[in-house]
Scaffold this active site. Structure first.
Site, PDB file in Angstrom:
ATOM      1  N   ASP A   1      -0.751  -2.846   1.007  1.00 29.85           N
ATOM      2  CA  ASP A   1       0.599  -2.296   0.952  1.00 29.85           C
ATOM      3  C   ASP A   1       0.541  -1.102   0.004  1.00 29.85           C
ATOM      4  O   ASP A   1       0.283  -1.257  -1.190  1.00 29.85           O
ATOM      5  CB  ASP A   1       1.574  -3.363   0.432  1.00 29.85           C
ATOM      6  CG  ASP A   1       3.018  -2.863   0.349  1.00 29.85           C
ATOM      7  OD1 ASP A   1       3.222  -1.641   0.217  1.00 29.85           O
ATOM      8  OD2 ASP A   1       3.933  -3.703   0.378  1.00 29.85           O
TER       9      ASP A   1
ATOM     10  N   LYS B   1       9.859   6.979  -0.575  1.00 28.21           N
ATOM     11  CA  LYS B   1       9.672   7.069  -2.023  1.00 28.21           C
ATOM     12  C   LYS B   1       9.067   8.432  -2.365  1.00 28.21           C
ATOM     13  O   LYS B   1       9.763   9.427  -2.431  1.00 28.21           O
ATOM     14  CB  LYS B   1       8.789   5.912  -2.512  1.00 28.21           C
ATOM     15  CG  LYS B   1       9.338   4.524  -2.192  1.00 28.21           C
ATOM     16  CD  LYS B   1       8.423   3.440  -2.727  1.00 28.21           C
ATOM     17  CE  LYS B   1       8.819   2.053  -2.211  1.00 28.21           C
ATOM     18  NZ  LYS B   1      10.133   1.618  -2.684  1.00 28.21           N
TER      19      LYS B   1
ATOM     20  N   ARG C   1      12.966   0.006 -14.645  1.00 23.98           N
ATOM     21  CA  ARG C   1      11.875   0.815 -14.101  1.00 23.98           C
ATOM     22  C   ARG C   1      12.197   2.298 -14.214  1.00 23.98           C
ATOM     23  O   ARG C   1      13.268   2.739 -13.809  1.00 23.98           O
ATOM     24  CB  ARG C   1      11.600   0.461 -12.642  1.00 23.98           C
ATOM     25  CG  ARG C   1      10.982  -0.886 -12.434  1.00 23.98           C
ATOM     26  CD  ARG C   1      10.363  -1.010 -11.047  1.00 23.98           C
ATOM     27  NE  ARG C   1      11.244  -0.545  -9.977  1.00 23.98           N
ATOM     28  CZ  ARG C   1      10.923  -0.571  -8.688  1.00 23.98           C
ATOM     29  NH1 ARG C   1       9.743  -1.040  -8.316  1.00 23.98           N
ATOM     30  NH2 ARG C   1      11.764  -0.154  -7.772  1.00 23.98           N
TER      31      ARG C   1
END
Length: 426
Positions: A224, A250, A398
């Site tokens: 992944d 992303k 994060r």
């Protein structure tokens, strides 16, 4: 942290906000990629965007190209577009991904479904192939801290195929090591599914070494790449990858829900039967025949009609990455995350915050996780103050730093706001 890097980004533990902002300004001025920040929508605003590891900013060029696609390609060519270019798009864009960010030769990468669907296809195809050849191989190996989709898919496929899930326990601040994987694989292993970069901690696995361990055990490896593609250099062919899947919204900036990509090594393509048989994966797409015969090559891993409109944004980002090179992207990523770690040490550690990511840049991807029991509340306050990180249990804030769109000034401003929010919560 290397001595050379520390010297080049010299932030002491007693640094003031004013000093940090001055250094950030100097770092931005010296950044060879600084001009590219202006290519992104919203870069001129004061908003601090710390969530590029979840959804990248759009490129200004994409707004123009999307409008042109609707007007000219879709509106002008209409159904003729399929014959003229769209039927080939999953393969041409896939090969671009392979060449620019994946380290893959042509003919091994396609763009198609969501990450979840493509992972299901490849993981089940891999299990079925290995288990058919060696019925004693009934185990699917995955770590307990892998992304939920990955774990859920493994459990679902195991239930469908009568397989056994072999779990790897990991440190939440780290990820799967060579020792842990070696202990988990063996003569019962059919396939292993791991994330190259851990979604929670940002830990970057040694993909080449772990792939070799799986091969030595006689199993197939599925990677992944969602948190690594476009953020760190990958050499799928050189590292001996079997199969891989990654998303494009992303660090590839394809937009919300843009389609994922799948990589299948050429040596395996003819041996794998993907489980979602659709017309686009048939040997003759327009035969409309009574039975399914899989196409050769990567076409057999398609199912339904490709999401053409959703490929516009990723094409633009791939072109930008190709123009600067992945080595430059990675160098900027390391500089940004090291700057963030050292500001966290200076400003947040005295408030009880722990850096829950590897401190060694060689083991860290493009994001940094900061741990504190109040981070859920901190995240909510930051969003109200136009600072956008994301939150992951347990207590993890994060900081996702996209090298081509994030500035050092943004890092300093955002972490100063994190400290303010923590102080406000007492």
């Amino acid at each position: 942290m290397s001595t050379d890097r520390s010297a080049s980004l010299s932030v002491s533990l007693s640094v003031s906000e004013e000093e940090a902002r001055a250094e950030a300004s100097a770092l931005d001025a010296a950044d060879p990629l600084r001009a590219h920040r202006d290519a992104f929508v919203g870069s001129e605003s004061s908003l601090v965007y710390f969530d590029g590891n979840s959804l990248g900013r759009p490129l200004r060029a994409t707004a123009e190209h999307a409008a042109a696609f609707v007007r000219d390609d879709w509106g002008g060519r209409l159904i003729r577009g399929w014959d003229e270019q769209w039927m080939d798009a999953p393969f041409t864009v896939g090969d671009d991904i392979g060449r620019i960010v994946l380290g893959a030769a042509p003919g091994q990468t396609i763009v198609g479904d969501s990450t979840t669907v493509l992972l299901y296809k490849l993981l089940r195809a891999a299990f079925d192939s290995v288990h058919a050849a060696a019925p004693a191989r009934v185990e699917i190996v995955v770590d307990r801290d892998n992304f939920p989709t990955d774990r859920f898919l493994v459990e679902g496929i195991a239930a469908e195929r009568g397989a056994v899930v072999r779990w790897i326990d990991v440190d939440l601040d780290g990820g799967v090591t060579a020792d842990a994987l070696t202990a988990a694989v063996g003569p019962r292993t059919a396939v292993v599914l791991l994330s190259h970069i851990a979604y929670r901690s940002g830990y970057m696995a040694d993909a080449a070494a772990l792939t070799a361990i799986v091969h030595e055990a006689g199993a197939l490896m599925v990677w992944d790449l969602c948190h690594s593609i476009g953020a760190v250099p990958i050499e799928a062919d050189a590292w001996g990858f079997d199969l891989a899947v990654g998303c494009t919204y992303k660090y590839l900036n394809g937009g919300p829900g843009s389609p994922a990509f799948a990589y299948v090594a050429e040596r395996l393509q003819g041996a794998l039967a993907q489980p979602i048989q659709g017309w686009m994966g048939a040997a003759d797409v327009f035969a409309m025949g009574p039975s399914y015969e899989p196409a050769s090559g990567m076409r057999r891993f398609l199912s339904g009609t490709p999401p053409i409109t959703a490929m516009v944004g990723m094409r633009d980002m791939l072109a930008l990455i190709e123009s600067v090179g992945m080595d430059a992207v990675r160098a900027k990523s390391i500089a940004l995350t090291e700057f963030a770690v050292r500001l966290a040490d200076a400003w947040l550690a005295p408030l009880g915050v722990l850096v829950a990511s590897p401190r060694d840049a060689g083991s860290r991807g493009g994001h940094v996780t900061l741990s504190h029991p109040a981070m859920r509340e901190v995240t909510a306050r930051l969003w109200d103050d136009d600072v956008i990180p994301d939150y992951r249990d347990p207590g993890g804030l994060r900081i996702g730093l996209s090298p081509l769109s994030t500035s050092f000034a943004e890092v300093a401003d955002g972490l100063a706001k994190v400290a303010q929010a923590l102080r406000a919560l007492g």
